[in-house]
Design an enzyme around this catalytic site. Structure first.
Site, short mmCIF file in Angstrom:
data_model
loop_
_atom_site.label_atom_id
_atom_site.label_comp_id
_atom_site.label_asym_id
_atom_site.label_seq_id
_atom_site.Cartn_x
_atom_site.Cartn_y
_atom_site.Cartn_z
N LEU A 1 0.84 -1.19 0.00
CA LEU A 1 0.00 0.00 0.00
C LEU A 1 0.88 1.24 0.00
CD1 LEU A 1 -2.43 -1.19 2.80
CD2 LEU A 1 -2.89 -1.15 0.35
N ASP B 1 2.77 -5.89 2.94
CA ASP B 1 3.24 -4.85 3.86
C ASP B 1 3.79 -5.41 5.16
OD1 ASP B 1 2.42 -2.26 2.55
OD2 ASP B 1 0.49 -3.30 2.54
N GLU C 1 5.84 -2.80 12.93
CA GLU C 1 5.47 -1.83 13.96
C GLU C 1 3.96 -1.67 14.08
OE1 GLU C 1 5.96 2.33 12.94
OE2 GLU C 1 6.72 2.67 14.97
N ASP C 2 3.30 -1.72 12.92
CA ASP C 2 1.87 -1.46 12.93
C ASP C 2 1.06 -2.55 13.62
OD1 ASP C 2 2.04 0.96 11.54
OD2 ASP C 2 2.24 -0.10 9.63
N HIS D 1 0.99 8.12 8.74
CA HIS D 1 0.97 7.89 10.17
C HIS D 1 1.50 9.10 10.93
CE1 HIS D 1 1.25 3.30 9.39
NE2 HIS D 1 0.02 3.60 9.73
N VAL E 1 7.27 3.35 -0.18
CA VAL E 1 5.94 2.87 0.19
C VAL E 1 5.62 3.32 1.62
CG1 VAL E 1 5.71 0.96 -1.43
CG2 VAL E 1 6.98 0.63 0.70
N CYS F 1 9.10 1.77 11.46
CA CYS F 1 8.09 0.82 10.97
C CYS F 1 8.61 -0.61 10.92
CB CYS F 1 7.64 1.19 9.56
SG CYS F 1 6.93 2.82 9.45
#
Lengths: 993, 283
Positions: B29, B71, B76-77, B171, B266, B272
């Site tokens: 994404l 992704d 981290e997400d 973010h 990206v 991240c």
């Protein structure tokens, strides 16, 4: 048991009483319920009697205000008065004094006996004899009532000793058996009176209160001190029973509790009580207890009120210990949320403090689950706590407490007092008041924050709470943010907490209540205790060996929390904790419909430059006023004069509020303590009108003319009265009750300006405003902007000063020529802050008609609700609601006869016009100066409009006198030709909530 | 032991990273097209990153890439770890929801107090959570919603959790970072500055700010390594020369520039690529 003697509320009170009285025995806790029915009856009778007395005392129609000179001729129900009134008589009078003044008095009066007992000095004595200390404290209060000390001591001792075993009034009962008869009799009289129609009752009362009181106060009659059993739940979960004189101020009880606890750093603490909605309220220490708790049982809880941000700065371990106890309670109840890890860590320090070093075979540890460490305590948590406990070996209890506090203070909700509210979209949010400012939460998520320096004004009206925000770097307007609280009371409670926190943490010394400053409506409440800075200062003087105290096991707390019966009060305490931010079931939202109709807000989006000027008054308290020579002092310095002033109260009765010129009087007169003269005012509309008509308001004129005798032909005044249509400030007015107590629930609102006049009074922390220092590139920091703004302001006010001086000179030049002509005119407009749409600004017109009373239709005020509660929506101001606000307005104009007036049609040429606005604690002063030339004569007209917002209990007369005085001081060479008092009060439909 | 002391900020004992799937260049994404990702280079850069963590003494759990999740390298997400508590997120992008599963199991293996975001209406990306050592800021971006933020706040009760609107950027941490217990790094752009103002208003604390000319260069990782003191992983000089210079002004820091040119295309930042954990704070 009492309202504030607000007659307006009286009606409600009566009904309330019929509702509540029957229930009252059940309210009363065990001690009472076990006592005889006779006693119960007496108790009840007493209370109604007291209530009645209070009412009398405070509905000083004209009477209460009657100064010393008034003959007691019309005393009508003397018999009962004489007997029981005395104790209250003295008090009653002192009640009219502003609280700060009261304090002074009590101090001075007791100074001989307990000189130095007040503050740090007393350390030793307090510590040696707690009992004695208590007595002394009590005396401080009682002396005011002019009761023989011996009597008091005696009573007090009884209470103290009796309190241990049996909180009930057994002792007092016996002792007072002889009094009982009279009590009952009197009560009967009172209750009979109560049955009479309101009107009649009031009439009598007026007369009698006023005069009796005057007559009696000087006398010292032995009194029977009525004591009431109190129960105070302490932080360790135990209950401290004591007896306290019924008319005691909160301070008496608080001091008693602190003495019991051997606590010196007491400013961080307070007493709470529950109101009818089971909400926790802070007992105001400077007010009568019984007026605050009313019908509720005399049950209190001792709690931390201001959580010290850095507990390590506390001087004594005992203070830290008490803070720990509070926090353990907060944590166990969920009010102070923390993570598992933190629960475990804090719990382990608790164990260390209470049990000492971990020992494997320690039997006490088996009962670890009896401790309550967390709202939802798991075995896992207990294991973790034990594990950590082992690591604390060697820590003394005091060290363990310190460690506990060091960790607890970092919790984000430490010291945050949460209040349920709704934002503009009716979304449930929480408002948190803390040392640094106001926090806004949605659930647990912080959605906005307003540091104290960001907040210009805090106010409430009805059930709405408002904060006025200093414009940001890029904004030009102050914005006002409104929140809906569940009820009027909730709004007021929040407001008070804010006022107190701001004062305690942000100021160096408390501000005086907005006493002398002009007319004010709304609550006059201010925090009167010591600020954190002061208490820290005082703490440095503490010089005693660390007092011994026993650490009570928190097992006890947990048990009591669990046990349904042991400590119902403590349990309740936790029940209302806004724990977990869960909105409680709101019983108070009933008022919402009404609220929606009445959302109002003073339009604050003033022009940018006006704001600048306003700000300047914050930074430069000197401003226009003080540069002027003060010429009019003589007026009030003249003792005779002021006496005369004081002796003509009726003329000054512009408003309903109880009024007290005593302040001024004492400055100037020899101030014999008994000679407190009060000018109180009338709440009965009919009466007011009558007075206004009948009495030529000469007092005011005297004031005016005193300085400028030649310019003012005394005598001719115009009295205009725009009568109120709606009800006003409510029920107080319309029902003609006098609400002299600050505590009144009737207060529609209150205002508090956070920007103290004395800039130095604010603690200079790094401006919270726009911080985060820059590491590099100074760039365009907000800070810089602020400073620039200030500079601009300063320049501005200098200009103002210059201009004023110039114009004064001009005026003086003209003086000679104009002596006879009296072309100068100064108008003082005093009105309330509500915007008027079709309002009654008649005083603007130069209508010369004299003694005309006009009635106007109730103005409809259109206001806008500006609500922003979310930082992310900060710039969107919703202005959808346009509620209708019912108000009552009343305008009284005093006008000196003039030769010119605006009446003649001769055209005048405007030379200059200038408007200055300044804002102080509760007033906004707009000075409009126009210079015109008319027929070769130049005229300078200064029109000053002072808008005061606030409580009902303002000393209107005094405010007026003050305003006039100031006007004269500022412009000694001019005459006051017209004074218009315009009072606007909002109509209340809200009941007692 | 000190559960809530900020002094432990930057102490990490473990890290979780995940490989780059071959599907990333094509399917990852992105907000806007910033050029084709060279998978080889991306993997090379990623290897440097992982190596750096190891050199700093961390135990690095390297999860294998999963081709289903283009992704997935941006671990981290998937979780927010503060102290001994780990909140498993519910990523804002539906395609990423399942990425959390393997991450969760690793965190459980580490005996963290693992909390899951059960609420179906909540979304939260770890990239929106900035922990400064004293408090938490949560960016309200396209990936994170109110409910997610509320759950975050409810999970980390010790800390103030303040919401910060984030517009135009993926973010919150795309445009800011914490370079020390008291230092916030922020870009000069309009969006970052707005974010900074909001953070200032919401915070009870005062931070120093380090302003970097390139907004995305603000993303950095702070470590407090015993024996080494302050360590900062930040952007490489080749990518953001001006910003790198700004970092060099920091005193008493060990600065470690790490290249991230490919994944940046990206919207991937340095933070991240890992979940950092301090097992020693877990009591």
């Amino acid at each position: 048991m009492t309202t504030e003697g607000d007659t307006g509320v009286e009606v409600q009170k009566e009904t309330e009483k019929s509702d509540e009285q029957p229930a009252s025995p059940s309210h009363q806790q065990s001690p009472q319920s076990t006592s005889s029915s006779l006693e119960n009856r007496e108790e009840r009778a007493d209370s109604s009697g007291d209530q009645h007395q209070d009412t009398e005392a405070q509905s000083p129609p004209q009477g209460g205000g009657s100064p010393a000179g008034t003959p007691p001729s019309s005393k009508s129900s003397p018999s009962s008065d004489k007997k029981e009134r005395n104790p209250s008589g003295g008090k009653g009078i002192s009640r009219f004094l502003p609280s700060w003044r009261k304090k002074q008095r009590s101090q001075s009066q007791t100074s001989e006996e307990d000189a130095g007992k007040e503050e740090p000095a007393p350390v030793k004595e307090e510590e040696t004899t707690a009992d004695k200390d208590q007595n002394v404290k009590l005396e401080e209060e009682v002396v005011k009532s002019e009761e023989p000390k011996e009597e008091v001591d005696k009573q007090e001792k009884h209470s103290v000793s009796g309190s241990e075993a049996q909180p009930a009034r057994e002792d007092g009962k016996e002792e007072k058996s002889d009094e009982k008869a009279t009590d009952i009799k009197e009560d009967k009289v009172d209750s009979d009176e109560k049955i009479e129609p309101e009107e009649a009752k009031r009439e009598t009362k007026e007369v009698q209160t006023v005069h009796t009181r005057m007559e009696k106060s000087p006398k010292k009659t032995p009194k029977k001190v009525k004591t009431v059993p109190c129960r105070v739940v302490l932080l360790d979960g135990t209950e401290y029973p004591c007896e306290i004189e019924k008319r005691s101020k909160g301070q008496v009880l608080f001091d008693k509790v602190c003495a019991h606890l051997n606590l010196l750093e007491k400013d961080y603490f307070g007493l709470t009580y529950r109101d009818s909605t089971d909400q926790k309220n802070w007992l105001d220490l400077i007010k009568d207890i019984k007026k605050q708790i009313r019908n509720y049982p005399w049950q209190f809880a001792f709690n931390v009120k201001f959580y010290p941000p850095d507990p390590s700065q506390l001087t004594e371990d005992i203070t830290r210990y008490l803070l720990c106890l509070q926090l353990r309670q907060d944590i166990a109840s969920g009010r102070l949320p923390c993570s598992f890890v933190t629960h475990a860590l804090l719990g382990s320090y608790t164990l260390q403090a209470e049990l000492g070093d971990y020992s494997a075979d320690d039997q006490r540890l088996e009962s670890i689950s009896e401790f309550q460490f967390a709202p939802n305590q798991t075995k896992e948590l207990e294991d973790k706590i034990m594990e950590l406990h082992k690591t604390h070996r060697g820590l003394t209890p005091a060290m363990a407490d310190s460690q506990f506090l060091e960790n607890a203070k970092k919790l984000s909700m430490y010291g945050v007092d949460l209040h349920h509210a709704k934002d503009s979209e009716a979304v449930d949010i929480m408002l948190g008041v803390c040392a640094n400012g106001l926090l806004i939460y949605k659930d647990r998520l912080r959605i906005n924050r307003f540091a104290w320096p960001k907040i210009l004004k805090i106010s409430y009206k009805r059930s709405n709470f408002y904060i006025k925000i200093r414009p940001g770097e890029t904004e030009h307007f102050e914005s006002t943010i409104g929140f809906k609280l569940p009820s009027h009371r909730a709004a007021k409670r929040l407001w008070k907490v804010c006022v107190e926190h701001h004062t305690f943490f942000r100021l160096l010394s408390p501000e005086q209540p907005p006493k002398a400053k002009f007319l004010t409506l709304g609550s006059k409440f201010r925090y009167s205790g010591r600020t954190q800075a002061q208490t820290r200062q005082a703490s440095t003087l503490i010089d005693r060996p660390a007092p011994y105290f026993e650490r009570t096991s928190s097992k006890r707390i947990s048990r009591s929390l669990d046990g349904p019966n042991t400590l119902p009060y403590a349990k309740k305490l936790d029940a209302d904790l806004p724990e977990e931010f869960r909105p409680s079931e709101v019983t108070e939202w009933d008022g919402i419909k009404e609220m929606l109709r009445t959302l109002t807000i003073a339009p604050e989006l003033s022009a940018a430059d006006e704001d600048l000027i306003r700000d300047s008054t914050f930074d430069q308290p000197v401003s226009v006023n003080e540069v002027k020579p003060s010429a009019s002092e003589p007026v009030l310095r003249d003792e005779k004069r002021s006496e005369e002033l004081l002796s003509q109260p009726p003329e000054l009765e512009l408003h309903k509020e109880t009024k007290n010129i005593a302040d001024q009087a004492e400055e100037t007169t020899t101030g014999s303590a008994d000679n407190i003269v009060k000018i109180s005012d009338e709440n009965q509309k009919p009466e007011v009108k009558k007075k206004a008509e009948d009495l030529p308001l000469e007092t005011v004129v005297n004031v005016e003319t005193e300085g400028m005798p030649k310019l003012i032909p005394g005598g001719e005044k115009e009295v205009k009265q725009l009568a109120p249509q709606g009800e006003v400030c409510g029920r107080k007015d319309s029902t003609s009750s006098s609400d002299s107590s600050n505590e009144s629930e009737g207060e529609e609102g209150g205002e508090y300006h956070t920007q103290t006049k004395l800039a130095e009074n604010t603690i200079k922390e790094e401006e919270e405003n726009e911080d985060m220092t820059q590491n590099e590139e100074p760039g365009k920091s907000p800070r810089t902007d602020t400073i620039q703004g200030t500079r601009a302001i300063l320049v501005n006010s200098e200009n103002v000063l210059n201009k004023e001086l110039v114009f004064q000179n001009e005026v003086q030049e003209k003086m000679e020529d104009l002596m006879d002509k009296q072309v100068k005119k100064t108008e003082q407009h005093q009105k309330e802050e509500h915007p008027q749409v079709n309002g009654v600004m008649l005083h603007h017109e130069t209508d010369d008609s004299i003694h005309i009373i006009q009635y106007t239709e109730p103005p409809v005020v259109k206001t806008e609700m500006v609500t922003i509660s979310d930082a992310s929506q900060k710039n969107e101001i919703a202005t959808k609601e346009v509620p209708i606000l019912h108000t009552e307005t009343k305008t009284i104009t005093y006008e000196a006869a003039e030769t010119d007036g605006g009446g003649d049609n001769e055209p005048a040429m405007l030379l200059s016009a200038q408007t200055i606005t300044s804002e102080s604690i509760s007033t906004t002063t707009t000075t409009h100066i126009t210079k015109t030339v008319k027929g070769g004569i130049s005229e300078t007209r200064i029109e000053k409009r002072i808008v005061i917002t606030g409580d009902a209990d303002i000393d209107h007369d005094e405010a007026l006198a003050q305003a006039i005085k100031e006007a004269k001081e500022q412009h000694p060479d001019m005459s006051v030709t017209r004074v218009v008092v315009h009072k606007e009060t909002e109509l209340t439909e809200e009941g007692e909530d | 032991m000190a559960a809530i002391t900020s002094s432990s900020f930057g102490h990490y004992s473990h890290a979780i990273v995940r490989g780059i799937p071959a599907s990333l260049p094509a399917a990852a994404l992105r907000i806007e097209n910033q050029g084709e990702v060279n998978l080889e280079n991306a993997r090379r850069e990623h290897a440097v990153y992982v190596e750096t963590l190891k050199k700093l003494g961390l135990h690095v759990h390297e999860l294998a890439a999963d081709e289903q999740f283009p992704d997935c390298v941006f671990v981290e997400d998937a979780a927010v770890v503060v102290g001994g508590t780990a909140l498993i997120t519910r990523p804002g992008a539906p395609s990423r929801r399942k990425e959390v599963e393997v991450v969760k199991s690793v965190l459980e293996d580490l005996h963290l107090n693992v909390v899951e975001m059960q609420d179906e209406s909540a979304t939260l990306d770890g990239g929106d959570v900035l922990f400064t050592g004293k408090e938490i800021f949560v960016g309200m971006s396209k990936r994170t919603n109110q409910r997610g933020a509320e759950i975050l706040a409810d999970t980390f009760k010790d800390y103030a959790v303040s919401k910060i609107p984030v517009t135009d950027r993926l973010h919150l941490k795309t445009i800011c970072g914490a370079a020390g217990p008291n230092v916030i790094v922020i870009g000069t752009g309009e969006a970052p500055q707005k974010v900074l103002k909001t953070m200032q208003q919401m915070s009870d604390y005062r931070y120093e700010k380090l302003t970097v000319p390139d907004d995305v260069a603000a993303n950095c990782i702070y470590f407090n390594i015993p024996g080494k003191g302050n360590v900062l992983i930040h952007c490489a000089q080749e990518e953001f020369p001006e910003s790198a210079k700004v970092f060099q002004k920091l005193k008493d820091y060990t600065l470690i520039p790490v290249p991230n040119s490919e994944l940046a295309k990206v919207d991937g930042g340095l933070t991240c690529l890992s979940i950092l954990i301090n097992k020693s704070t877990e009591i």
